[in-house]
Structure formats: C-alpha cells, structure tokens
Scaffold this motif. Sequence first.
Motif, mmCIF file in Angstrom:
data_model
loop_
_atom_site.group_PDB
_atom_site.id
_atom_site.type_symbol
_atom_site.label_atom_id
_atom_site.label_comp_id
_atom_site.label_asym_id
_atom_site.label_seq_id
_atom_site.Cartn_x
_atom_site.Cartn_y
_atom_site.Cartn_z
ATOM 1 N N ARG A 37 -7.314 -0.767 2.488
ATOM 2 C CA ARG A 37 -6.385 -1.042 1.377
ATOM 3 C C ARG A 37 -7.079 -1.197 0.025
ATOM 4 N N ASP A 38 -8.353 -1.567 0.029
ATOM 5 C CA ASP A 38 -9.069 -1.734 -1.242
ATOM 6 C C ASP A 38 -8.959 -0.487 -2.122
ATOM 7 N N PRO A 39 -9.273 0.718 -1.632
ATOM 8 C CA PRO A 39 -9.132 1.898 -2.484
ATOM 9 C C PRO A 39 -7.685 2.147 -2.924
ATOM 10 N N GLU A 40 -6.727 1.767 -2.085
ATOM 11 C CA GLU A 40 -5.325 1.955 -2.442
ATOM 12 C C GLU A 40 -4.934 1.059 -3.612
ATOM 13 N N VAL A 41 -5.435 -0.166 -3.619
ATOM 14 C CA VAL A 41 -5.158 -1.072 -4.732
ATOM 15 C C VAL A 41 -5.735 -0.499 -6.017
ATOM 16 N N ARG A 42 -6.932 0.022 -5.936
ATOM 17 C CA ARG A 42 -7.590 0.563 -7.124
ATOM 18 C C ARG A 42 -6.854 1.789 -7.652
ATOM 19 N N ARG A 43 -6.241 2.567 -6.749
ATOM 20 C CA ARG A 43 -5.492 3.761 -7.182
ATOM 21 C C ARG A 43 -4.043 3.435 -7.504
ATOM 22 N N ASP A 44 -3.662 2.171 -7.347
ATOM 23 C CA ASP A 44 -2.286 1.720 -7.579
ATOM 24 C C ASP A 44 -1.310 2.429 -6.653
ATOM 25 N N ALA A 45 -1.719 2.624 -5.403
ATOM 26 C CA ALA A 45 -0.856 3.257 -4.410
ATOM 27 C C ALA A 45 0.289 2.317 -4.043
ATOM 28 N N PRO A 46 1.466 2.861 -3.724
ATOM 29 C CA PRO A 46 2.606 2.021 -3.339
ATOM 30 C C PRO A 46 2.263 1.097 -2.166
ATOM 31 N N GLU A 47 2.633 -0.156 -2.286
ATOM 32 C CA GLU A 47 2.425 -1.167 -1.243
ATOM 33 C C GLU A 47 0.952 -1.488 -1.006
ATOM 34 N N GLY A 48 0.043 -0.930 -1.813
ATOM 35 C CA GLY A 48 -1.376 -1.189 -1.601
ATOM 36 C C GLY A 48 -1.726 -2.657 -1.711
ATOM 37 N N ILE A 49 -1.285 -3.294 -2.802
ATOM 38 C CA ILE A 49 -1.589 -4.714 -3.006
ATOM 39 C C ILE A 49 -0.958 -5.551 -1.906
ATOM 40 N N HIS A 50 0.274 -5.249 -1.556
ATOM 41 C CA HIS A 50 0.977 -6.026 -0.529
ATOM 42 C C HIS A 50 0.228 -5.987 0.806
ATOM 43 N N LYS A 51 -0.144 -4.786 1.243
ATOM 44 C CA LYS A 51 -0.803 -4.649 2.541
ATOM 45 C C LYS A 51 -2.199 -5.252 2.527
ATOM 46 N N PHE A 52 -2.875 -5.168 1.389
ATOM 47 C CA PHE A 52 -4.191 -5.792 1.256
ATOM 48 C C PHE A 52 -4.052 -7.304 1.407
ATOM 49 N N ARG A 53 -3.091 -7.878 0.685
ATOM 50 C CA ARG A 53 -2.930 -9.330 0.720
ATOM 51 C C ARG A 53 -2.510 -9.804 2.113
ATOM 52 N N VAL A 54 -1.679 -9.036 2.799
ATOM 53 C CA VAL A 54 -1.276 -9.405 4.156
ATOM 54 C C VAL A 54 -2.490 -9.473 5.078
ATOM 55 N N ALA A 55 -3.408 -8.516 4.922
ATOM 56 C CA ALA A 55 -4.613 -8.528 5.766
ATOM 57 C C ALA A 55 -5.436 -9.785 5.514
ATOM 58 N N THR A 56 -5.570 -10.186 4.247
ATOM 59 C CA THR A 56 -6.330 -11.409 3.954
ATOM 60 C C THR A 56 -5.639 -12.627 4.542
ATOM 61 N N ARG A 57 -4.321 -12.640 4.489
ATOM 62 C CA ARG A 57 -3.580 -13.791 5.023
ATOM 63 C C ARG A 57 -3.661 -13.855 6.541
ATOM 64 N N ARG A 58 -3.582 -12.702 7.187
ATOM 65 C CA ARG A 58 -3.698 -12.692 8.647
ATOM 66 C C ARG A 58 -5.062 -13.233 9.080
ATOM 67 N N LEU A 59 -6.094 -12.791 8.400
ATOM 68 C CA LEU A 59 -7.437 -13.242 8.767
ATOM 69 C C LEU A 59 -7.597 -14.728 8.482
ATOM 70 N N ARG A 60 -7.108 -15.167 7.347
ATOM 71 C CA ARG A 60 -7.202 -16.590 6.995
ATOM 72 C C ARG A 60 -6.450 -17.440 8.025
ATOM 73 N N SER A 61 -5.292 -16.968 8.443
ATOM 74 C CA SER A 61 -4.504 -17.684 9.435
ATOM 75 C C SER A 61 -5.229 -17.739 10.778
ATOM 76 N N ALA A 62 -5.843 -16.623 11.173
ATOM 77 C CA ALA A 62 -6.557 -16.586 12.456
ATOM 78 C C ALA A 62 -7.721 -17.566 12.466
ATOM 79 N N LEU A 63 -8.397 -17.709 11.348
ATOM 80 C CA LEU A 63 -9.515 -18.652 11.275
ATOM 81 C C LEU A 63 -9.050 -20.092 11.487
#
Length: 494
Positions: A231-257
Amino acid sequence: MPTEQTEIETKYDVAESTHLPALHELPGVASVAQPVELDLEAVYFDTEALDLAINKVTLRRRTGGEDDGWHVKFPKSSGARLEVQYPLGRAVRKVPIAVVRTVRVHVRDHELIPVVTLQTRRVVHRLLDANGDVLAELADDRVTATTGDGEPDSWREWEVELVGGDLKLLEAAETVLRSAGAEPAAGPSKLARALGDRLQPGDQWELPAKPRTADVFRAYAAEQVQAIRQRDPEVRRDAPEGIHKFRVATRRLRSALATFRPVIDREVGDEIRAELKWLAGELGVARDAEVQRAHFAAEVGEQPVELVMGRVAARIDDHLRGVYKEGRAGALAALESERYFRLLDTLDQLVAEPPLTGDNRKAAKQLPELLQHDRKRMSKAVRRAQKAETSEEQDHELHEVRKAAKRLRYAGEAVVPVLGAEGSTLATRAEEVQEILGDFQDSVVSRELLRELAVQVHLEGGNAFTFGRLHALEEARGKASIEAFLEVWPSLKF
C-alpha cells in the motif's frame, strides 16, 4: 506526470535457430503487422542487497524504444504487473527522487546503484484484429546482459504481451509457440536471469501443521507487513483507497501486538504499537477528510433545494479538500522520514524473529484464552457505556467499545487458520458492532465540523440555516446508531 498500465505477458526461452510460427493463425488474429526493429538499452537499479529484486520489484532506465523513460514494475495478482512510467529526463547515473519515492518502502534510505545493463535487439510483431486494432505484441528478443565486472551473458527469448486481447489469446499463443520449440522462461524476468545466483530468495516461512501461538502471530503479522509494503506505493501515487488500506494494515498489526501479549515481549511490542499509532495518525487526517467529503456530498445532495441556502456543498467540500491536501502532505512527509524507515526495519525483524516470552503454547489450546480476554475487555467497555451519566461520557465510552470490537474482530481474523469457523464468526459479529459504532463516531466528528463551519458562515454575515439542519441530521444519525447498537448487542454472543 507518471503514467500507469497493467502488464500481462508470458515469456519463453528459445534457441537461436528457432523459427517464429505463423501468428496470423491464432484465434481472433486477422493479420500481423510488419515487424518493427528496435535497439534497446535498459539499466536496472537496486540496492547493494538487491532489496527490490527480492521483493519482485524492478526499476530501470530504458532508452531506444517507443517507451523511453524510467519504469517501475510492481507484482499484482494472477501474474500481472503494474508498470509506472516516468519521463526520461536528464538523469542518467542517479535515479530521480520522484522515482525513488515509488520504491521507498523497499529501499528506504539505502542508495540505489546500477546492478544490470541489458542490451536488447528486439523485433516486435503486432497481432491485429479485423479492425486493425492491436490484440497483442510478440517481441523476439536477443539479449546481452552485463553485471559489474562479470562476463556478458547472451540469450534469446520471446515475450507475448496483451494489448487489447484476452487471456484466451495468451493460452492459444502458448500452444503454438511451444509447438515451435519454445519453452517457458526459466526465470520470471530478464533481470532475474541476469542476476543469477546473486538473487537469493527471501525466507519462505509457512505456518506449521500444528502451530504454537507465536506461529499464528507471525503469520498474521507477516500478512500485515506485506500489506504495508503493497500500500505504501499506492499512497504515494494517490491511488483510490490506498490510504485506507494502508492504515487498516497498521491497525491490524497494532491490534495483534496487543492480543498476543502473552507470547510477544510486551516492552518490545508496545514500542512498536506506539510507532504504528503514530503512523496511522499521520495517515488518518487525509483518510478522515476523504470519508467526510463523500458523506457530505451525498447528504447535501439529498436535501430539498429550498432548504439549501448558500454554497453549502461547495463550502464543505472546499474545506475538506484543503484538509485532505494538508493531511496527504503530512502523510507523504511521514513516509519520507527516517522514523518511518526505522519502523519498517523493525517490522521486518518482528516477522523474521518475533520477540517471544516463555508462555508460547500450542495454538489450539492457548488461542481461545486470548480471545476470551478480548471478549471480556469489550464487555467491560459496553458496561461502562451503559452506565454513562452524560452524553459526553457516553460518546467517549462508545468509542472505546468500538475500539474493543475492532481488536476482537482482528483477533478473530488472526486465529482463523487454527480455529476456523469460530474465529471467522467472531470476526463477523465484532465487525457488526464496529460498523454500527463507526457510523456513530462519524456522526460525532461531523457535528463538530458542521458547527465550526456554521460559526464561520455566521461571522461572515451568511445564512447558517442549512448547516444547522445538517447538524440535526447528524444528531439523529448518532442517536439511531446508539439505538441500533443497544438493540443488537444482547443478541451478539461473544
């Protein structure tokens, strides 16, 4: 400005003496255009450790063809690749910063250097339909690869790339080409073949048949870290839903920890959680503005024309566009920071060697205990919300319930490989609570924004009536969300 396209192609190794078969006999092909000869040079850049190649990403500077420029290719599903092209520019020895940023998640602050130079004598055969449109291109390539001080390596290959055709054409072409003597390429790309033994595959770790709890964490964490890389490259290219999916991944990992604290060293895990919280916060400003823009565009559009007084929709959109622009700039700055690069290094280490405690038991026995802990945490949050004495207190506690539901949902997702339906059912029920209370939280944030804009309009001498009307609608939305939650909660068995 960069351009993007999806590349779907197949490659074949062929002997020097192999003759090209009759391509016009392929299904849907009416004719084959006159061949076009090209002399191409491609210089591939990577880090000393070949971080791009290991992650199946390529970065090259190509000249001599119809698509001269800087090309970055990312893997996609089903063998397809996303190709992002940048203008050639004047840079030759150094990769332009705009191009570097597209691969930053892999290279971080390491230097990009030339690793392979390919000289290709290409003959392009375009396969045309009855209307003269290009269905596919077959490139007959004679390649010479040079790596550092090593001896050049030469070979011949055929490459079939879809343009306007479909996968059936690729399948038919494979049959015809193989009957002519071609064999599927030994490597995934010219670069991989040129690098040879220098390109060592990454660790191929798989969840054991009888995993321990730490194994389940590692598998789930690896999925989220891979999602961050994607998702990092998608955020940089301003791809649709890029920021959303990136942030979800960080939240999932934070929650798992948090969920897996009994088996993951708490001090190390909490430090990573703090950094993931920072990163999600940097991404959140733009994402929240994105969501609000869509919501208000629809809500204002549903109002009777006679009750919309002034530039309501435009004013809200102008404000949120500004917030989004500023938030995106902040997010991009975070993704270019040393703090982010070191977090990525830490996440790589987390997946490679999770910091374990001594309480790492068989997953089938220990995972239900972890889920029960998160269930109790959520139930306590609900009880606090039900006992709230003021609306402000209730708003806060319902937000806590939502966060607890989110953790429980992600915990359910993580244990599916071991607990199966128990995990997926739990995740589904928790997601239901999360969505209901997410709608409530959105209404709280929307009310704050509407009040702020209404005050501005009033101070400017305008009519704030419609903003007040929208505020009332948001209050009603929030109330309906609370009622929906209180109604569904007793029926949810966690």
